[in-house]
Design a protein around this motif. Sequence first.
Motif, PDB file in Angstrom:
ATOM      1  N   SER A   1     -41.523  -1.735  -0.003  1.00 51.69           N
ATOM      2  CA  SER A   1     -43.156  -1.675   0.137  1.00 51.69           C
ATOM      3  C   SER A   1     -43.738  -1.971   1.561  1.00 51.69           C
ATOM      4  CB  SER A   1     -43.369  -2.879  -0.845  1.00 51.69           C
ATOM      5  OG  SER A   1     -42.903  -2.503  -2.141  1.00 51.69           O
TER       6      SER A   1
ATOM      7  N   GLU B   1     -45.878  -8.546  -1.087  1.00 53.38           N
ATOM      8  CA  GLU B   1     -45.827  -9.135  -2.715  1.00 53.38           C
ATOM      9  C   GLU B   1     -47.025  -8.545  -3.585  1.00 53.38           C
ATOM     10  OE1 GLU B   1     -43.453 -13.471  -2.326  1.00 53.38           O
ATOM     11  OE2 GLU B   1     -45.737 -13.493  -2.059  1.00 53.38           O
ATOM     12  N   ARG B   2     -48.012  -8.440  -2.888  1.00 59.61           N
ATOM     13  CA  ARG B   2     -49.297  -7.785  -3.508  1.00 59.61           C
ATOM     14  C   ARG B   2     -49.089  -6.343  -3.600  1.00 59.61           C
ATOM     15  NH1 ARG B   2     -52.841  -4.712  -1.051  1.00 59.61           N
ATOM     16  NH2 ARG B   2     -52.428  -5.704   1.065  1.00 59.61           N
ATOM     17  N   ARG B   3     -48.238  -5.419  -2.873  1.00 55.18           N
ATOM     18  CA  ARG B   3     -48.026  -4.050  -2.847  1.00 55.18           C
ATOM     19  C   ARG B   3     -46.966  -3.740  -3.922  1.00 55.18           C
ATOM     20  NH1 ARG B   3     -47.209  -2.291   3.603  1.00 55.18           N
ATOM     21  NH2 ARG B   3     -49.474  -3.056   4.137  1.00 55.18           N
ATOM     22  N   GLU B   4     -45.848  -4.731  -4.062  1.00 53.09           N
ATOM     23  CA  GLU B   4     -44.981  -4.658  -5.332  1.00 53.09           C
ATOM     24  C   GLU B   4     -45.692  -4.801  -6.416  1.00 53.09           C
ATOM     25  OE1 GLU B   4     -42.063  -7.652  -5.066  1.00 53.09           O
ATOM     26  OE2 GLU B   4     -40.671  -6.399  -3.804  1.00 53.09           O
ATOM     27  N   ARG B   5     -46.746  -5.782  -6.600  1.00 53.07           N
ATOM     28  CA  ARG B   5     -47.314  -5.874  -7.963  1.00 53.07           C
ATOM     29  C   ARG B   5     -48.272  -4.614  -8.285  1.00 53.07           C
ATOM     30  NH1 ARG B   5     -48.427 -11.226  -5.938  1.00 53.07           N
ATOM     31  NH2 ARG B   5     -50.433 -10.452  -5.229  1.00 53.07           N
ATOM     32  N   GLU B   6     -48.785  -4.080  -7.307  1.00 52.04           N
ATOM     33  CA  GLU B   6     -49.686  -2.908  -7.381  1.00 52.04           C
ATOM     34  C   GLU B   6     -48.849  -1.768  -7.811  1.00 52.04           C
ATOM     35  OE1 GLU B   6     -51.962  -2.654  -3.898  1.00 52.04           O
ATOM     36  OE2 GLU B   6     -53.206  -4.328  -4.478  1.00 52.04           O
ATOM     37  N   ARG B   7     -47.817  -1.462  -7.312  1.00 50.81           N
ATOM     38  CA  ARG B   7     -46.746  -0.253  -7.358  1.00 50.81           C
ATOM     39  C   ARG B   7     -46.199  -0.431  -8.765  1.00 50.81           C
ATOM     40  NH1 ARG B   7     -42.858   1.007  -2.208  1.00 50.81           N
ATOM     41  NH2 ARG B   7     -42.156   2.291  -3.697  1.00 50.81           N
ATOM     42  N   GLY B   8     -45.544  -1.318  -9.155  1.00 50.06           N
ATOM     43  CA  GLY B   8     -44.986  -1.842 -10.251  1.00 50.06           C
ATOM     44  C   GLY B   8     -43.559  -0.820 -10.639  1.00 50.06           C
ATOM     45  N   ASP B   9     -42.993  -0.528  -9.478  1.00 55.13           N
ATOM     46  CA  ASP B   9     -41.827   0.373  -9.767  1.00 55.13           C
ATOM     47  C   ASP B   9     -40.760  -0.304  -8.817  1.00 55.13           C
ATOM     48  OD1 ASP B   9     -42.861   1.037  -7.080  1.00 55.13           O
ATOM     49  OD2 ASP B   9     -42.362   2.944  -7.143  1.00 55.13           O
TER      50      ASP B   9
END
Length: 207
Positions: free
Chosen positions: A27, A129-137
Amino acid sequence: MSEPARWDAACPTDRRGRIIFLNGTSSSGKSSIAKELLKILDVPYFHMPVDAFHSMRSRREVGPDELSHVLRRTWMGFHRAVAGMAESGNNVVVDHVLSERWRLLDCLGLFVPGDVVLVGVRCSLQALERRERERGDRPAGLAARQFEQVHAHGLYDIECDTTTAGAVDCAQRIRDFLPRQPAPTAFEQLRGKLRPDLPKAGFAPVW
């Protein structure tokens, strides 16, 4: 009667390809930078992300012990595929995660170090961590687990911070850096430091 043409006569390989090696956590924006690089580089490049190799694998369930071996073999095959592409004269943008020390050691033994541009793709943990939550994959906490180790070797030719810089800006910085890459390269220095078992690389870039 004339001799038959060699099978490889129409495909000269008297040059090696350059490897732009993007290293960063999951990410961090490596794939986005790679896609932008392919749009602006002056000569053809191939984007080779490790995720593409993982996606080729069958979906069969494997146990934790077997999985670690499967993943290691996948990474090793990926490294050798990149080395083969470059050896055949193809320029490559590699999308990588050096979160395990052996991965870097393996690459140092396979790639011609003078042909590698090692790019550190950094990003703040909060943004990751924000990008991980937004991606969800991606598994929750994956970037955090990789965060400390991925840049542990500490040496790059050029670095980008995607916390604030976009993929287009990072790609342009990398493109503008290529003609000015100093010698020895980061890979040459790391090879001498981390792989003293290997002969000194007396290779000069041939792009």
